[in-house]
Motif scaffolding. Structure first.
Motif, PDB file in Angstrom:
ATOM      1  N   PRO A  22      28.103  31.609 -24.870  1.00  0.00           N
ATOM      2  CA  PRO A  22      29.128  31.166 -24.179  1.00  0.00           C
ATOM      3  C   PRO A  22      29.886  29.806 -24.646  1.00  0.00           C
ATOM      4  N   LYS A  23      31.112  29.888 -24.341  1.00  0.00           N
ATOM      5  CA  LYS A  23      31.712  28.531 -24.757  1.00  0.00           C
ATOM      6  C   LYS A  23      31.373  27.320 -24.141  1.00  0.00           C
ATOM      7  N   PHE A  24      31.185  27.651 -22.661  1.00  0.00           N
ATOM      8  CA  PHE A  24      30.547  26.592 -21.893  1.00  0.00           C
ATOM      9  C   PHE A  24      29.778  27.262 -20.751  1.00  0.00           C
ATOM     10  N   SER A  25      28.669  26.391 -20.401  1.00  0.00           N
ATOM     11  CA  SER A  25      28.083  26.888 -18.892  1.00  0.00           C
ATOM     12  C   SER A  25      27.951  25.652 -18.080  1.00  0.00           C
ATOM     13  N   VAL A  26      28.333  25.980 -16.716  1.00  0.00           N
ATOM     14  CA  VAL A  26      28.478  24.992 -15.783  1.00  0.00           C
ATOM     15  C   VAL A  26      27.150  25.195 -15.220  1.00  0.00           C
ATOM     16  N   LEU A  27      26.181  24.023 -14.983  1.00  0.00           N
ATOM     17  CA  LEU A  27      24.905  24.017 -14.281  1.00  0.00           C
ATOM     18  C   LEU A  27      24.811  22.756 -13.296  1.00  0.00           C
ATOM     19  N   ASP A  28      24.887  23.592 -12.153  1.00  0.00           N
ATOM     20  CA  ASP A  28      24.749  22.627 -10.714  1.00  0.00           C
ATOM     21  C   ASP A  28      23.639  23.180 -10.003  1.00  0.00           C
ATOM     22  N   PHE A  87      16.538  18.020  -4.809  1.00  0.00           N
ATOM     23  CA  PHE A  87      17.552  18.193  -5.978  1.00  0.00           C
ATOM     24  C   PHE A  87      16.827  17.975  -7.239  1.00  0.00           C
ATOM     25  N   ASP A  88      15.879  17.039  -7.470  1.00  0.00           N
ATOM     26  CA  ASP A  88      15.521  16.854  -8.747  1.00  0.00           C
ATOM     27  C   ASP A  88      14.644  17.761  -9.205  1.00  0.00           C
ATOM     28  N   VAL A  89      13.783  18.256  -8.249  1.00  0.00           N
ATOM     29  CA  VAL A  89      12.822  19.492  -8.658  1.00  0.00           C
ATOM     30  C   VAL A  89      13.782  20.488  -9.337  1.00  0.00           C
ATOM     31  N   ARG A  90      14.546  21.220  -8.544  1.00  0.00           N
ATOM     32  CA  ARG A  90      15.528  22.091  -8.908  1.00  0.00           C
ATOM     33  C   ARG A  90      16.304  21.786 -10.267  1.00  0.00           C
ATOM     34  N   ALA A  91      16.772  20.341 -10.424  1.00  0.00           N
ATOM     35  CA  ALA A  91      17.627  19.972 -11.667  1.00  0.00           C
ATOM     36  C   ALA A  91      16.558  20.125 -12.882  1.00  0.00           C
ATOM     37  N   ASN A  92      15.501  19.739 -12.797  1.00  0.00           N
ATOM     38  CA  ASN A  92      14.432  19.635 -13.576  1.00  0.00           C
ATOM     39  C   ASN A  92      14.142  21.181 -14.222  1.00  0.00           C
ATOM     40  N   LEU A  93      13.768  22.187 -13.224  1.00  0.00           N
ATOM     41  CA  LEU A  93      13.417  23.472 -13.394  1.00  0.00           C
ATOM     42  C   LEU A  93      14.843  24.170 -14.095  1.00  0.00           C
ATOM     43  N   MET A  94      15.891  23.823 -13.619  1.00  0.00           N
ATOM     44  CA  MET A  94      17.219  24.526 -14.306  1.00  0.00           C
ATOM     45  C   MET A  94      17.225  24.164 -15.793  1.00  0.00           C
ATOM     46  N   TRP A  95      17.002  22.922 -15.926  1.00  0.00           N
ATOM     47  CA  TRP A  95      17.071  22.538 -17.459  1.00  0.00           C
ATOM     48  C   TRP A  95      15.932  22.955 -18.394  1.00  0.00           C
ATOM     49  N   VAL A  96      14.854  23.063 -17.666  1.00  0.00           N
ATOM     50  CA  VAL A  96      13.493  23.594 -18.615  1.00  0.00           C
ATOM     51  C   VAL A  96      13.836  24.963 -18.873  1.00  0.00           C
ATOM     52  N   ILE A 152      27.475  22.249 -22.341  1.00  0.00           N
ATOM     53  CA  ILE A 152      26.559  22.320 -21.065  1.00  0.00           C
ATOM     54  C   ILE A 152      27.139  21.251 -20.365  1.00  0.00           C
ATOM     55  N   SER A 153      27.715  21.594 -18.944  1.00  0.00           N
ATOM     56  CA  SER A 153      28.384  20.605 -18.009  1.00  0.00           C
ATOM     57  C   SER A 153      27.232  20.795 -16.968  1.00  0.00           C
ATOM     58  N   PHE A 154      26.568  19.781 -16.874  1.00  0.00           N
ATOM     59  CA  PHE A 154      25.156  19.590 -15.830  1.00  0.00           C
ATOM     60  C   PHE A 154      25.452  18.670 -14.811  1.00  0.00           C
ATOM     61  N   GLY A 155      25.105  18.999 -13.486  1.00  0.00           N
ATOM     62  CA  GLY A 155      25.057  18.120 -12.221  1.00  0.00           C
ATOM     63  C   GLY A 155      25.860  18.804 -11.007  1.00  0.00           C
ATOM     64  N   LYS A 156      25.649  17.785 -10.151  1.00  0.00           N
ATOM     65  CA  LYS A 156      26.282  18.184  -8.869  1.00  0.00           C
ATOM     66  C   LYS A 156      27.796  18.385  -8.906  1.00  0.00           C
ATOM     67  N   GLY A 157      28.509  19.173  -8.307  1.00  0.00           N
ATOM     68  CA  GLY A 157      29.892  19.182  -8.287  1.00  0.00           C
ATOM     69  C   GLY A 157      30.569  19.558  -9.457  1.00  0.00           C
ATOM     70  N   LYS A 158      29.782  19.959 -10.591  1.00  0.00           N
ATOM     71  CA  LYS A 158      30.494  20.333 -11.949  1.00  0.00           C
ATOM     72  C   LYS A 158      31.384  21.458 -12.021  1.00  0.00           C
ATOM     73  N   ILE A 159      31.539  22.400 -11.070  1.00  0.00           N
ATOM     74  CA  ILE A 159      32.005  23.394 -10.764  1.00  0.00           C
ATOM     75  C   ILE A 159      33.795  22.941 -10.998  1.00  0.00           C
ATOM     76  N   ALA A 160      33.848  21.985 -10.437  1.00  0.00           N
ATOM     77  CA  ALA A 160      35.080  21.442 -10.501  1.00  0.00           C
ATOM     78  C   ALA A 160      35.816  20.998 -11.981  1.00  0.00           C
ATOM     79  N   GLU A 161      34.806  21.083 -13.095  1.00  0.00           N
ATOM     80  CA  GLU A 161      35.076  20.952 -14.357  1.00  0.00           C
ATOM     81  C   GLU A 161      35.842  22.224 -15.105  1.00  0.00           C
ATOM     82  N   LEU A 162      35.669  23.139 -14.538  1.00  0.00           N
ATOM     83  CA  LEU A 162      36.363  24.373 -14.797  1.00  0.00           C
ATOM     84  C   LEU A 162      37.992  24.222 -15.158  1.00  0.00           C
TER      85      LEU A 162
END
Length: 385
Positions: free
Chosen positions: A168-174, A236-245, A12-22
């Motif tokens: 999935p080998k990985f998942s990006v969560l922004d 952002f924090d609300v959406r981040a927590n809901l995404m992780w839940v 899991i690659s989690f956070g803002k801007g993490k798509i660049a990690e592709l």
């Protein structure tokens, strides 16, 4: 607590801007098929961001995967893979796109008729193509599990499969990628995650204190933050927590060592296949009646749920359970999701069609104790008219 094995290889690659990690997550020499749904991946700029992150890699696009991914559409992607020698898949979207990509990954290497993947619940899958995901709609947990649900239109059949080969080998969560979601999809995601948790929690006690408390905490987080996601859409924090839940709700952790139900999902799948109602909304229709009709077998956990999640302790056993079910239904409706068949233009005659489909698909002994037969399924739906 039951004995169990737990395996989850997804990075899991989690956070803002993490798509660049592709650029670091996908092999430099990969030929990538990007799979996505409708126009939102393009209109929001997410698809362009993904392609930029992939740099000079060879990229082919495949769009049009439906909210309930169909066998017919997914087999078109399989054909492209074989024609263009694709060696890596990348899902960009929500659970439907990721579910569809899992099927494509398995079907592309399957020896035989790919529909057998679903008819065998995935037991015939021996290998699959590697793939990753960029999650844009948190709901199903598909970004960190090995399950998939696919619809075949010609049969009006919505079937699922599981295989360790399709993690999935990985998942990006922004979480910032969820800011542009319509309220309907946000609400669906919250309720979908909620019911994923109850399917693993509201069964019967097996002294699994860790799983119970984990599940209860996730439910309370959804109850607290779900309405805020609608009223404060750019938090952002609300959406981040809901995404992780939503990810934790179905990545295997809370379901290990405990009985699981899933009868609500099986009946809900038939409603979706027949009447094209959003998945989250069909299971929101089914769950209150499911809990009501099965209150005896689920009594201990329903009382625990009432006290620990909703703070309900006063009254008789039936009063407490009634109140917990009412609170659950009210929460769904607070999220803008109606919970009666009649809210969707269905009546008693519609139940007959669902019964025929359940029987045709062998869904005649559902639930954690396999005691939800067709008569009980009918009673559950009648309770939700």
């Amino acid at each position: 607590m039951f004995s169990f094995d737990y395996y989850n290889p997804t990075h899991i690659s989690f956070g803002k801007g993490k798509i660049a990690e592709l650029d670091n997550l996908v092999a430099k020499d990969a030929k990538v098929l990007i799979l996505f749904g409708g126009n939102s991946a393009k209109s929001t700029g997410t698809l362009d961001e993904v392609k930029t992150a992939l740099g000079q890699r060879k990229v082919v696009e495949f769009g049009g995967i439906e909210p309930n991914p169909t066998y017919e559409t997914l087999m078109q992607a399989v054909s492209i893979i074989k024609e263009q020698d694709i060696d890596f898949l990348l899902a960009v979207g929500g659970g439907s796109v990721i579910d569809g990509t899992k099927f494509v990954a398995a079907a592309a290497l399957f020896e035989g008729e790919p529909w057998d993947i679903l008819l065998s619940w995935g037991t015939k899958v021996t290998k699959a193509m590697p793939f990753g995901s960029v999650l844009t709609l948190p709901a199903t947990g598909s970004e960190m599990n090995s399950a998939s649900v696919v619809t075949r239109k010609e049969y009006q059949a919505k079937l699922s499969f599981m295989s360790n080969h399709v993690y999935p080998k990985f998942s990006v969560l922004d979480p910032s990628k969820t800011f542009t979601l319509p309220e309907r999809q946000v609400a669906n995601g919250v309720v979908d995650a909620f019911i994923h948790i109850t399917e693993q929690y509201l069964t019967y006690p097996v002294n699994a204190a860790v799983q119970d408390r984990f599940a209860e905490g996730l439910l309370q987080t959804l109850i607290e933050l779900g309405p805020k996601a609608l009223s404060e859409p750019n938090d952002f924090d609300v959406r981040a927590n809901l995404m992780w839940v939503a990810t934790l709700a179905l990545n295997g952790l809370i379901g290990r060592g405990v009985p699981q139900d899933w009868a609500t999902h099986m009946i809900g799948h038939e409603l979706t296949a027949l009447y094209n109602i959003d998945h989250a909304r069909t299971i929101a229709i089914v769950l209150p009646g499911m809990l009501d009709c099965r209150r005896e077998g689920k009594q201990a956990k329903l009382l625990q749920y009432a006290e620990r999640v909703w703070g309900i302790t006063d009254g008789s056993v039936d009063d407490i359970i009634d109140a917990a079910i009412a609170k659950t239904r009210a929460f769904f409706e607070t999220m803008g999701i109606q919970t009666r068949l009649t809210d969707y233009g269905l009546d008693a005659s519609s139940i007959n069609q669902v019964m025929a489909q359940l029987e045709a698909h062998g869904m005649t002994a559902l639930g954690e104790k396999k005691d939800v037969d067709l008569a009980m399924s009918r009673k559950i739906l009648e309770r939700n008219l």
